[in-house]
Design a protein around this motif. Structure first.
Motif, PDB file in Angstrom:
ATOM      1  N   ASN A  26      -1.251   8.160  -8.178  1.00  0.00           N
ATOM      2  CA  ASN A  26      -2.171   9.118  -7.579  1.00  0.00           C
ATOM      3  C   ASN A  26      -3.529   8.433  -7.407  1.00  0.00           C
ATOM      4  O   ASN A  26      -4.465   8.642  -8.183  1.00  0.00           O
ATOM      5  N   LEU A  27      -3.613   7.583  -6.380  1.00  0.00           N
ATOM      6  CA  LEU A  27      -4.830   6.804  -6.186  1.00  0.00           C
ATOM      7  C   LEU A  27      -6.019   7.674  -5.795  1.00  0.00           C
ATOM      8  O   LEU A  27      -7.166   7.301  -6.046  1.00  0.00           O
ATOM      9  N   ALA A  39       1.014   4.054  -2.938  1.00  0.00           N
ATOM     10  CA  ALA A  39       0.742   5.459  -2.630  1.00  0.00           C
ATOM     11  C   ALA A  39       1.877   6.366  -3.067  1.00  0.00           C
ATOM     12  O   ALA A  39       1.657   7.533  -3.421  1.00  0.00           O
ATOM     13  N   ASP A  40       3.101   5.847  -3.064  1.00  0.00           N
ATOM     14  CA  ASP A  40       4.265   6.634  -3.477  1.00  0.00           C
ATOM     15  C   ASP A  40       4.292   6.861  -4.988  1.00  0.00           C
ATOM     16  O   ASP A  40       4.838   7.869  -5.449  1.00  0.00           O
ATOM     17  N   GLY A  49       0.814  -1.209   0.000  1.00  0.00           N
ATOM     18  CA  GLY A  49       0.000   0.000   0.000  1.00  0.00           C
ATOM     19  C   GLY A  49       0.843   1.252   0.000  1.00  0.00           C
ATOM     20  O   GLY A  49       0.547   2.211  -0.725  1.00  0.00           O
ATOM     21  N   PRO A  66      -6.029   1.296  -0.696  1.00  0.00           N
ATOM     22  CA  PRO A  66      -6.492   1.753   0.620  1.00  0.00           C
ATOM     23  C   PRO A  66      -7.705   0.956   1.087  1.00  0.00           C
ATOM     24  O   PRO A  66      -8.463   0.403   0.281  1.00  0.00           O
ATOM     25  N   TRP A  92     -11.192   1.851  -0.449  1.00  0.00           N
ATOM     26  CA  TRP A  92     -11.208   1.942  -1.913  1.00  0.00           C
ATOM     27  C   TRP A  92     -12.623   1.738  -2.445  1.00  0.00           C
ATOM     28  O   TRP A  92     -13.284   0.740  -2.138  1.00  0.00           O
TER      29      TRP A  92
END
Length: 297
Positions: free
Chosen positions: A181-182, A177-178, A173, A241, A244
């Motif tokens: 751009n979720l 996220a890094d 996760g 996430p 989601w």
């Protein structure tokens, strides 16, 4: 102020306007949706008048339809033929594979994660990198990208490394996220849910749409869900996430598609025309789509 349950229910026309205003339609993209949802699984060819009539129901003019069809022909996605005074268009061969891939995303079973890294090796990697990003890959450098789903067909030469998660699965996760751009994709799914929830409530409450209305509603549903799904990197659950919204959006799509299809398919059979006669209400391909959705519901 009246309680929410006491407020007048919106009409279908008002709901459709609100849905379209929330995500405006473009003529070429909507015509592609008509082919993908109605025409391709029934043989791939249809009369131009059917395209014009269907697009008019969502506010797209005949002029815009004819211009869009011309551009799709020029782009190699459609090919035309005449029978008397009528023009018919069918999917060109190169477009069929693209349509099949999109159909698998909308109607097929869940994808299996396929982590890989792509190192672009040609002289001009920018266009290929943009293509990878449109297909859901994350840019790690000027020539290096990572993805978890099927690669697009690249014209640019590349070295592809297959990857397995052998340790650190609990940090997937953070890795996602890094590099993705979720938040923007989650927002797109929530926007889809917000736009179509009222239609689901209307139908669940016993409202009945006419056949033409059902087809238009299903086409707009497919069009907007397809745009969201195709832009989604479609990462595995472990990388997403906890809140989601993708699965809730897919569940809503499935429920509405199944509710709308009986009347929508009847309208297709009554009004859509090919060179050889009418389009069938059902085909092996449309029956399979419905079966897959029922199995997932």
């Amino acid at each position: 102020m009246p309680a929410e349950d006491d407020r007048p229910r919106p009409t279908f026309d008002a709901l459709l306007r609100a849905i379209i205003e929330g995500s405006p339609l473009k003529a070429a993209g909507f015509i592609v949706t008509i082919y993908g949802d109605v025409v391709e699984p029934r043989g791939g060819v249809v009369w131009t008048g059917n395209l014009i009539e269907t697009c008019a129901a969502v506010g797209i003019s005949e002029t815009l339809v004819r211009t869009a069809v011309s551009r799709l022909v020029a782009a190699g996605q459609l090919s035309g033929e005449r029978e008397g005074r009528r023009s018919f268009y069918r999917l060109a061969a190169p477009a069929r594979a693209e349509f099949a891939a999109a159909a698998r995303l909308l109607f097929g079973p869940s994808e299996t994660a396929d982590w890989h890294f792509v190192q672009l090796t040609g002289d001009a990697p920018d266009e290929a990198m943009q293509q990878l990003e449109r297909a859901g890959h994350a840019r790690l450098g000027p020539r290096l990208a990572v993805g978890a789903r099927a690669m697009p067909v690249l014209k640019q030469p590349a070295v592809v490394f297959r990857a397995d998660v052998v340790s650190g699965a609990g940090d997937l996760g953070a890795f996602a996220a890094d590099h993705w751009n979720l938040a923007q994709h989650a927002e797109a799914y929530r926007g889809f849910i917000d736009r179509f929830r009222r239609l689901a409530e209307l139908l669940a409450g016993g409202a009945r749409l006419g056949a033409a209305e059902s087809l238009v509603a299903r086409l707009v549903l497919v069009h907007q869900f397809r745009l969201v799904v195709l832009r989604d990197p479609r990462l595995p659950q472990a990388a997403l996430p906890a809140d989601w919204p993708g699965e809730a959006a897919r569940s809503l799509f499935t429920d509405l598609y199944l509710r709308l299809s009986p009347e929508a398919d009847q309208h297709v059979a009554r009004h859509f025309v090919t060179v050889d006669g009418g389009l069938p209400e059902m085909s092996e391909a449309t029956a399979r789509r419905l079966s897959l959705l029922r199995g997932a519901n």
